[in-house]
Motif scaffolding. Structure first.
Motif, PDB file in Angstrom:
ATOM      1  N   ARG A 157      -5.504  -4.287  -4.766  1.00 27.90           N
ATOM      2  CA  ARG A 157      -5.083  -3.148  -3.942  1.00 27.90           C
ATOM      3  C   ARG A 157      -5.947  -3.139  -2.681  1.00 27.90           C
ATOM      4  O   ARG A 157      -7.149  -3.388  -2.725  1.00 27.90           O
ATOM      5  CB  ARG A 157      -5.305  -1.860  -4.730  1.00 27.90           C
TER       6      ARG A 157
ATOM      7  N   GLU B  19     -10.744   1.445   4.068  1.00 28.59           N
ATOM      8  CA  GLU B  19     -11.947   2.101   4.591  1.00 28.59           C
ATOM      9  C   GLU B  19     -12.820   1.185   5.456  1.00 28.59           C
ATOM     10  O   GLU B  19     -13.191   1.559   6.566  1.00 28.59           O
ATOM     11  CB  GLU B  19     -12.763   2.695   3.438  1.00 28.59           C
TER      12      GLU B  19
ATOM     13  N   ASP C 143      -8.146  -1.695   0.262  1.00 24.69           N
ATOM     14  CA  ASP C 143      -9.044  -0.573   0.523  1.00 24.69           C
ATOM     15  C   ASP C 143      -9.287  -0.560   2.034  1.00 24.69           C
ATOM     16  O   ASP C 143     -10.103  -1.320   2.538  1.00 24.69           O
ATOM     17  CB  ASP C 143     -10.362  -0.734  -0.225  1.00 24.69           C
TER      18      ASP C 143
ATOM     19  N   SER D 212      -9.726  -3.910  -3.907  1.00 22.76           N
ATOM     20  CA  SER D 212     -10.260  -3.659  -5.243  1.00 22.76           C
ATOM     21  C   SER D 212      -9.319  -4.343  -6.227  1.00 22.76           C
ATOM     22  O   SER D 212      -8.174  -4.659  -5.890  1.00 22.76           O
ATOM     23  CB  SER D 212     -10.347  -2.153  -5.521  1.00 22.76           C
TER      24      SER D 212
ATOM     25  N   GLY E 256     -15.526  -5.347   0.094  1.00 19.56           N
ATOM     26  CA  GLY E 256     -14.970  -4.009  -0.051  1.00 19.56           C
ATOM     27  C   GLY E 256     -13.612  -3.779   0.575  1.00 19.56           C
ATOM     28  O   GLY E 256     -13.190  -2.635   0.714  1.00 19.56           O
TER      29      GLY E 256
ATOM     30  N   GLU F  40      -0.195  -2.139  -5.604  1.00 18.95           N
ATOM     31  CA  GLU F  40      -0.918  -3.326  -6.069  1.00 18.95           C
ATOM     32  C   GLU F  40      -0.002  -4.539  -6.078  1.00 18.95           C
ATOM     33  O   GLU F  40       1.210  -4.416  -6.243  1.00 18.95           O
ATOM     34  CB  GLU F  40      -1.425  -3.120  -7.496  1.00 18.95           C
TER      35      GLU F  40
ATOM     36  N   TYR G 230       0.829  -1.198   0.000  1.00 22.36           N
ATOM     37  CA  TYR G 230       0.000   0.000   0.000  1.00 22.36           C
ATOM     38  C   TYR G 230       0.869   1.256   0.000  1.00 22.36           C
ATOM     39  O   TYR G 230       1.735   1.440   0.838  1.00 22.36           O
ATOM     40  CB  TYR G 230      -0.909  -0.006   1.235  1.00 22.36           C
TER      41      TYR G 230
ATOM     42  N   ARG H  43     -12.843  -8.907  -1.832  1.00 19.32           N
ATOM     43  CA  ARG H  43     -13.368  -7.963  -2.834  1.00 19.32           C
ATOM     44  C   ARG H  43     -14.867  -7.754  -2.639  1.00 19.32           C
ATOM     45  O   ARG H  43     -15.355  -6.623  -2.672  1.00 19.32           O
ATOM     46  CB  ARG H  43     -13.069  -8.482  -4.247  1.00 19.32           C
TER      47      ARG H  43
END
Length: 171
Positions: free
Chosen positions: A74, A78, A76, A63, A60, A32, A24, A57
């Motif tokens: 990659r 969040e 994510d 991605s 979430g 990635e 990251y 994936r």
């Protein structure tokens, strides 16, 4: 969509997230990693990596991007904020001697103190690993208990139906 705690309870998925965290923001990887790179890093089969990446994936946490025959993933971060929001109040706990600690519970209900640092020569335990292990075990036991109860109930209902359903040849 699965509960975020259930998703990260799997050790292989945590390893994948860790590998993607390492990439990251990296200039070298562009943040990635390909499926092949993840297979190499984890030392597990490509179908296993792909299966777990699909779960990540769908929830979430990662991605993906296709380039020719290759797929790149990659992180994510969040959705991980939900875990952080839940864990943060525990990380502020302090032992009687003032050492920061987190209290978790073992599957048999016993409290366990998980140190955040090695202050005063005390052993260090990675909070995330221990807390994740405890949560995964508790989740597994609860799921198994509910599953067993549901199967038992289905057998009772099945027997009752057979017993009280009148067949045409019984007249």
């Amino acid at each position: 969509m699965a509960d975020i705690f259930t998703v990260v309870a799997d050790p292989t998925r945590r390893e994948l997230l860790g590998a993607l965290l390492g990439a990251y923001g990296s200039d070298v990887t562009g943040g990635e990693l390909s499926v092949g790179q993840l297979v190499e890093k984890l030392g597990v089969s490509q179908p296993t990596v792909s299966k777990h990446l699909r779960v990540l994936r769908e929830n979430g946490l990662v991605s993906s991007r296709e380039e020719g025959q290759h797929r790149f993933y990659r992180l994510d971060p969040e959705p991980l904020l939900h875990i952080e929001e839940w864990v943060v109040p525990f990380t502020g706990a302090v032992d009687a001697d003032g050492t920061p600690a987190t209290t978790a519970w073992t599957p048999d209900g016993q409290p366990v103190s998980v140190r955040r640092n090695g202050a005063a020569g005390k052993a260090t335990v990675e909070v995330g690993t221990e807390l994740g292990r405890v949560m995964a075990e508790a989740s597994y036991r609860a799921t198994a208990a509910f599953s067993g109860a549901q199967q038992g109930w289905e057998r009772v209902v099945d027997r009752s139906r057979r017993r009280f359903t009148k067949r045409p040849d019984q007249d």
